[in-house]
Design a protein around this motif. Structure first.
Motif, PDB file in Angstrom:
ATOM      1  N   ASP A 183       0.838  -1.204   0.000  1.00  0.00           N
ATOM      2  CA  ASP A 183       0.000   0.000   0.000  1.00  0.00           C
ATOM      3  C   ASP A 183       0.873   1.254   0.000  1.00  0.00           C
ATOM      4  O   ASP A 183       1.619   1.505   0.947  1.00  0.00           O
ATOM      5  N   ALA A 184       0.761   2.055  -1.053  1.00  0.00           N
ATOM      6  CA  ALA A 184       1.561   3.279  -1.170  1.00  0.00           C
ATOM      7  C   ALA A 184       1.164   4.325  -0.133  1.00  0.00           C
ATOM      8  O   ALA A 184       1.938   5.244   0.158  1.00  0.00           O
ATOM      9  N   ARG A 185      -0.037   4.212   0.419  1.00  0.00           N
ATOM     10  CA  ARG A 185      -0.509   5.177   1.422  1.00  0.00           C
ATOM     11  C   ARG A 185      -0.274   4.690   2.852  1.00  0.00           C
ATOM     12  O   ARG A 185      -0.750   5.309   3.801  1.00  0.00           O
ATOM     13  N   ALA A 186       0.481   3.606   2.997  1.00  0.00           N
ATOM     14  CA  ALA A 186       0.642   2.997   4.322  1.00  0.00           C
ATOM     15  C   ALA A 186       1.243   3.968   5.338  1.00  0.00           C
ATOM     16  O   ALA A 186       0.799   4.028   6.483  1.00  0.00           O
ATOM     17  N   ARG A 187       2.272   4.728   4.934  1.00  0.00           N
ATOM     18  CA  ARG A 187       2.913   5.633   5.888  1.00  0.00           C
ATOM     19  C   ARG A 187       1.965   6.742   6.319  1.00  0.00           C
ATOM     20  O   ARG A 187       1.860   7.050   7.513  1.00  0.00           O
ATOM     21  N   ARG A 188       1.296   7.365   5.369  1.00  0.00           N
ATOM     22  CA  ARG A 188       0.376   8.440   5.732  1.00  0.00           C
ATOM     23  C   ARG A 188      -0.739   7.926   6.640  1.00  0.00           C
ATOM     24  O   ARG A 188      -1.142   8.597   7.594  1.00  0.00           O
TER      25      ARG A 188
ATOM     26  N   PRO B 148       6.685  14.397  -0.465  1.00  0.00           N
ATOM     27  CA  PRO B 148       6.356  15.676   0.179  1.00  0.00           C
ATOM     28  C   PRO B 148       5.143  15.581   1.100  1.00  0.00           C
ATOM     29  O   PRO B 148       5.140  16.186   2.185  1.00  0.00           O
ATOM     30  N   ALA B 149       4.117  14.842   0.688  1.00  0.00           N
ATOM     31  CA  ALA B 149       2.921  14.698   1.524  1.00  0.00           C
ATOM     32  C   ALA B 149       3.259  13.991   2.831  1.00  0.00           C
ATOM     33  O   ALA B 149       2.781  14.369   3.908  1.00  0.00           O
ATOM     34  N   GLU B 150       4.093  12.956   2.741  1.00  0.00           N
ATOM     35  CA  GLU B 150       4.502  12.240   3.946  1.00  0.00           C
ATOM     36  C   GLU B 150       5.337  13.133   4.855  1.00  0.00           C
ATOM     37  O   GLU B 150       5.207  13.086   6.083  1.00  0.00           O
ATOM     38  N   ARG B 151       6.184  13.960   4.268  1.00  0.00           N
ATOM     39  CA  ARG B 151       7.027  14.851   5.073  1.00  0.00           C
ATOM     40  C   ARG B 151       6.184  15.888   5.821  1.00  0.00           C
ATOM     41  O   ARG B 151       6.473  16.216   6.973  1.00  0.00           O
ATOM     42  N   ARG B 152       5.165  16.400   5.171  1.00  0.00           N
ATOM     43  CA  ARG B 152       4.296  17.373   5.851  1.00  0.00           C
ATOM     44  C   ARG B 152       3.608  16.729   7.049  1.00  0.00           C
ATOM     45  O   ARG B 152       3.540  17.310   8.135  1.00  0.00           O
ATOM     46  N   LEU B 153       3.084  15.530   6.858  1.00  0.00           N
ATOM     47  CA  LEU B 153       2.384  14.854   7.939  1.00  0.00           C
ATOM     48  C   LEU B 153       3.356  14.409   9.028  1.00  0.00           C
ATOM     49  O   LEU B 153       3.035  14.460  10.222  1.00  0.00           O
TER      50      LEU B 153
ATOM     51  N   LEU C  67      15.599  16.092   7.688  1.00  0.00           N
ATOM     52  CA  LEU C  67      16.831  16.494   7.010  1.00  0.00           C
ATOM     53  C   LEU C  67      17.388  15.382   6.130  1.00  0.00           C
ATOM     54  O   LEU C  67      18.353  15.602   5.387  1.00  0.00           O
ATOM     55  N   VAL C  68      16.801  14.196   6.226  1.00  0.00           N
ATOM     56  CA  VAL C  68      17.275  13.057   5.435  1.00  0.00           C
ATOM     57  C   VAL C  68      16.562  13.045   4.090  1.00  0.00           C
ATOM     58  O   VAL C  68      15.338  12.911   4.038  1.00  0.00           O
ATOM     59  N   PRO C  69      17.279  13.221   2.978  1.00  0.00           N
ATOM     60  CA  PRO C  69      16.634  13.214   1.654  1.00  0.00           C
ATOM     61  C   PRO C  69      16.105  11.819   1.312  1.00  0.00           C
ATOM     62  O   PRO C  69      16.671  10.798   1.738  1.00  0.00           O
ATOM     63  N   ALA C  70      15.031  11.785   0.555  1.00  0.00           N
ATOM     64  CA  ALA C  70      14.436  10.524   0.158  1.00  0.00           C
ATOM     65  C   ALA C  70      15.427   9.637  -0.614  1.00  0.00           C
ATOM     66  O   ALA C  70      15.379   8.408  -0.531  1.00  0.00           O
TER      67      ALA C  70
END
Length: 262
Positions: free
Chosen positions: A47-52, A151-156, A248-251
């Motif tokens: 699931d690509a949305r698992a982290r969010r 970016p969406a994951e980073r915001r959350l 601070l860790v780039p993807a």
């Protein structure tokens, strides 16, 4: 410095509820955390949305539990705001707390550099290629799996990091140590620091032994800083900094797939 409760009588009608919530933090949270993270890791494979989705669950659980603890505290008229750290710092940290804080900040810098350079990601990739992914170190695995990629994951994740600083310091330092002090009849500061370290380490049992030790040390430092200043303010700021360093860790430094733990 904190004016902690000296007996259960100080908690008044909220005594039983306070002990139950504190007991959950020490015993229940490690079990619930293990189950939630195992399910997250399984879902992450497909699931690509698992982290969010997982970040959202963390926000609901942490704010929900923090609210329950707040309601319990409000029902204890004999325990004022200062007794749970809800005030401005009353003094500067002592030399030991200051030294421990400097060590934590050093850990933040060094671990962030390691992540940015892809050291952990390369180690995870080597484990995966060797066919030993099931034996990956749980602490490394859990860290890599949780880090945001998009970016969406980073915001959350930013919201999650701030939430961890606020809610976990309130729960494991402000609330829990007040209950422990009440149950123990006013234990010494070193005892409270050890309790804070053990409870916080156990809450991260899903990370394995190394994760429990690392977060336990962090919990002890936060407890010492809180008890030394009489306020949750500095622990909250330092805790949030520890979590937000991952932004601070780039993807590009993170693996697309993370091998599962044993």
């Amino acid at each position: 410095m904190t004016g902690l409760p000296g007996s259960l009588a100080d908690l008044g009608p909220a005594a039983l509820a306070a002990v139950v919530v504190a007991g959950y933090l020490v015993v229940g949270e490690p079990l619930v955390g293990h189950v939630l993270h195992r399910r997250f890791e399984e879902r992450l494979r497909t699931d690509a949305r698992a982290r969010r989705s997982f970040y959202g669950r963390l926000l609901v659980l942490e704010w929900g539990l923090a609210t329950v603890a707040l309601v319990v505290w409000l029902a204890a008229p004999g325990v004022d705001a200062g007794a749970v750290g809800l005030r401005w710092p009353q003094s500067f940290p002592g030399p030991l707390a200051t030294a421990a804080t400097v060590l934590v900040l050093g850990f933040v810098v060094l671990s962030t550099r390691a992540l940015r350079s892809g050291v952990l990601a390369r180690a995870a990739e080597e484990v995966r290629r060797s066919g030993e992914g099931r034996h990956a170190e749980p602490a490394v695995h859990a860290t890599l799996a949780l880090l945001p990629r998009t970016p969406a994951e980073r915001r959350l994740f930013t919201v999650v990091g701030v939430t961890a600083g606020v809610c976990e310091e309130w729960l494991y330092r402000g609330f829990l140590l007040a209950v422990v002090a009440a149950v123990g009849g006013g234990p010494s500061t070193p005892v409270l620091v050890v309790v804070g370290a053990v409870a916080f380490g156990l809450a991260h049992a899903y990370q394995g032994v190394a994760g429990v030790v690392t977060t336990g040390v962090l919990g002890g430092v936060m407890a010492a800083l809180y008890l030394g200043t009489g306020s949750l303010l500095l622990p909250v700021l330092l805790h949030a900094l520890v979590d937000l360093r991952f932004l601070l860790v780039p993807a590009a430094a993170l693996p697309d797939a993370v091998p599962g733990p044993a």
